[in-house]
Design a protein around this motif. Structure first.
Motif, PDB file in Angstrom:
ATOM      1  N   ALA A 278       8.608  -0.672  -9.067  1.00 21.73           N
ATOM      2  CA  ALA A 278       7.563   0.151  -8.796  1.00 21.73           C
ATOM      3  C   ALA A 278       5.848   0.025 -10.011  1.00 21.73           C
ATOM      4  O   ALA A 278       4.902  -0.347 -10.048  1.00 21.73           O
ATOM      5  CB  ALA A 278       6.989   1.541  -8.669  1.00 21.73           C
TER       6      ALA A 278
ATOM      7  N   ILE B 284       5.041  -3.931  -8.618  1.00 20.38           N
ATOM      8  CA  ILE B 284       3.811  -3.534  -7.328  1.00 20.38           C
ATOM      9  C   ILE B 284       2.685  -3.204  -8.233  1.00 20.38           C
ATOM     10  O   ILE B 284       1.374  -3.565  -7.793  1.00 20.38           O
ATOM     11  CB  ILE B 284       4.730  -2.624  -6.481  1.00 20.38           C
ATOM     12  CG1 ILE B 284       6.286  -3.236  -6.815  1.00 20.38           C
ATOM     13  CG2 ILE B 284       3.411  -2.084  -5.987  1.00 20.38           C
ATOM     14  CD1 ILE B 284       6.518  -2.026  -5.535  1.00 20.38           C
TER      15      ILE B 284
ATOM     16  N   ILE C 240       4.683  -7.858   0.735  1.00 20.21           N
ATOM     17  CA  ILE C 240       5.784  -7.871  -0.194  1.00 20.21           C
ATOM     18  C   ILE C 240       7.231  -8.415   0.575  1.00 20.21           C
ATOM     19  O   ILE C 240       7.257  -8.446   1.825  1.00 20.21           O
ATOM     20  CB  ILE C 240       6.266  -6.453  -0.485  1.00 20.21           C
ATOM     21  CG1 ILE C 240       5.797  -5.609  -2.381  1.00 20.21           C
ATOM     22  CG2 ILE C 240       7.611  -6.741  -1.421  1.00 20.21           C
ATOM     23  CD1 ILE C 240       5.247  -4.358  -2.327  1.00 20.21           C
TER      24      ILE C 240
ATOM     25  N   ASN D 279      12.480  -0.910  -0.745  1.00 23.97           N
ATOM     26  CA  ASN D 279      12.150  -0.173  -0.249  1.00 23.97           C
ATOM     27  C   ASN D 279      11.467   1.380  -0.243  1.00 23.97           C
ATOM     28  O   ASN D 279       9.785   1.683  -0.354  1.00 23.97           O
ATOM     29  CB  ASN D 279      12.914   0.223   1.251  1.00 23.97           C
ATOM     30  CG  ASN D 279      12.952  -0.553   1.660  1.00 23.97           C
ATOM     31  OD1 ASN D 279      12.295  -0.840   3.307  1.00 23.97           O
ATOM     32  ND2 ASN D 279      14.132  -1.564   1.914  1.00 23.97           N
TER      33      ASN D 279
ATOM     34  N   ARG E  63       8.526   1.066  -3.778  1.00 24.39           N
ATOM     35  CA  ARG E  63       7.105   0.288  -2.609  1.00 24.39           C
ATOM     36  C   ARG E  63       6.203   2.291  -2.332  1.00 24.39           C
ATOM     37  O   ARG E  63       5.118   2.033  -1.980  1.00 24.39           O
ATOM     38  CB  ARG E  63       7.163   0.189  -1.511  1.00 24.39           C
ATOM     39  CG  ARG E  63       5.683  -0.640  -0.677  1.00 24.39           C
ATOM     40  CD  ARG E  63       5.915  -1.472   0.853  1.00 24.39           C
ATOM     41  NE  ARG E  63       4.908  -1.142   1.788  1.00 24.39           N
ATOM     42  CZ  ARG E  63       4.862  -0.978   2.849  1.00 24.39           C
ATOM     43  NH1 ARG E  63       6.459  -0.309   3.510  1.00 24.39           N
ATOM     44  NH2 ARG E  63       3.976  -0.904   4.215  1.00 24.39           N
TER      45      ARG E  63
ATOM     46  N   PHE F 172      -0.507   0.493  -2.783  1.00 25.20           N
ATOM     47  CA  PHE F 172       0.566   0.693  -2.073  1.00 25.20           C
ATOM     48  C   PHE F 172       0.358  -0.972  -1.219  1.00 25.20           C
ATOM     49  O   PHE F 172      -0.590  -0.810  -1.186  1.00 25.20           O
ATOM     50  CB  PHE F 172       0.605   1.581  -0.830  1.00 25.20           C
ATOM     51  CG  PHE F 172       1.745   1.930   0.462  1.00 25.20           C
ATOM     52  CD1 PHE F 172       2.489   2.299   0.125  1.00 25.20           C
ATOM     53  CD2 PHE F 172       0.890   1.464   1.712  1.00 25.20           C
ATOM     54  CE1 PHE F 172       3.346   2.082   1.090  1.00 25.20           C
ATOM     55  CE2 PHE F 172       1.670   1.254   2.643  1.00 25.20           C
ATOM     56  CZ  PHE F 172       3.057   1.803   2.382  1.00 25.20           C
ATOM     57  N   ALA F 173       1.418  -1.516  -1.070  1.00 25.72           N
ATOM     58  CA  ALA F 173       1.384  -2.625  -0.591  1.00 25.72           C
ATOM     59  C   ALA F 173       1.601  -2.486   1.617  1.00 25.72           C
ATOM     60  O   ALA F 173       2.603  -1.684   1.450  1.00 25.72           O
ATOM     61  CB  ALA F 173       2.491  -3.193  -0.848  1.00 25.72           C
TER      62      ALA F 173
ATOM     63  N   LEU G 119       5.366  -4.880   4.421  1.00 22.45           N
ATOM     64  CA  LEU G 119       6.291  -5.433   3.732  1.00 22.45           C
ATOM     65  C   LEU G 119       7.656  -5.978   4.660  1.00 22.45           C
ATOM     66  O   LEU G 119       7.806  -6.075   6.428  1.00 22.45           O
ATOM     67  CB  LEU G 119       7.721  -4.498   3.218  1.00 22.45           C
ATOM     68  CG  LEU G 119       8.974  -4.379   3.220  1.00 22.45           C
ATOM     69  CD1 LEU G 119       8.624  -5.093   1.453  1.00 22.45           C
ATOM     70  CD2 LEU G 119       9.383  -2.349   2.601  1.00 22.45           C
TER      71      LEU G 119
END
Length: 235
Positions: A98, A101, A109, A129, A132, A148-149, A152
């Motif tokens: 995290a 990220i 991602i 998972n 993220r 927040f990506a 995915l």
């Protein structure tokens, strides 16, 4: 391309070489368009050491191979200092990813599909998972602000094949294909392993998927199950 238009893609594999092999054509394609590419390997994958070689020395080689691949795409590589085969399925690892990220701030991602013959692949899937999700919550206070990506994807991998069904086809050019092949060939196991013909397999797979996509080359991806829906106003 302006920074506002430029995408950032974070490709996360259980080992150095996983993301580069399975999503490398698409990564190369985005790199040629000016997008930013970052690879993260949860482990170096050093237990695949060639016979007669020192495993610690091979780990250094793997880290350098990850760097060489990323730099050929104008990108960056990160390799965690976790022993191959010993990736732990815990919150410590989730927050560590995290944090990456939040640092990288990727629009996209890419990681492993949920099922695999390999422990580190399955563990990576679960970690990514949740990471993220953790990265996107401001209530988890970390050094970097929440991010927040939005997208995915799970890459197609012969070791992660159980129940994998291609959902998204992403095609790419001959130029991207050539760049990918040259870059991924920096990895010893891709060209030198006697256990599996990695380069031959993935080169042929890219061509087959390209034909299925009515193009030349392509790679396929799955997406989270909760996203497997089409909303239309009519048939």
């Amino acid at each position: 391309m302006s920074e506002q238009q430029r995408l950032t893609i974070l490709a996360i594999g259980g080992h150095v070489g996983d993301a580069e092999l399975t999503a490398g054509g698409v990564l190369a394609s985005h790199a040629l368009k000016g997008d930013r590419i970052v690879t993260l390997a949860m482990t170096a994958g050093e237990r695949g050491v060639p016979a007669g070689r020192d495993m610690a020395e091979y780990r250094v080689q793997k880290v350098n191979e990850a760097k060489a691949f990323a730099e050929m795409l104008g990108g960056e590589s990160i390799v965690f200092d976790i022993p191959d085969g010993e990736l732990q399925d815990n919150d410590e690892m989730r927050f560590r990813v995290a944090d990456v990220i939040r640092e990288v701030r990727p629009n996209i991602i890419i990681t492993h599909f949920k099922n695999s013959m390999h422990k580190d692949h399955k563990t990576t899937h679960r970690i990514v998972n949740d990471a993220r999700f953790y990265a996107g919550l401001a209530s988890f206070e970390r050094e970097k602000p929440a991010f927040f990506a939005s997208k995915l994807y799970y890459a197609e991998n012969w070791e992660d094949a159980v129940d994998y069904k291609p959902y998204v086809y992403v095609d790419f050019s001959q130029e991207a294909y050539d760049l990918w092949v040259k870059a991924v060939s920096q990895h010893w196991f891709v060209t030198g392993s006697a256990s599996f013909p990695y380069l031959e397999y993935y080169k042929h797979l890219a061509r087959v998927r390209g034909i299925e996509a009515r193009g030349t080359y392509a790679e396929t991806f799955m997406i989270p199950e909760e996203s497997l829906s089409l909303v239309r106003s009519e048939l």
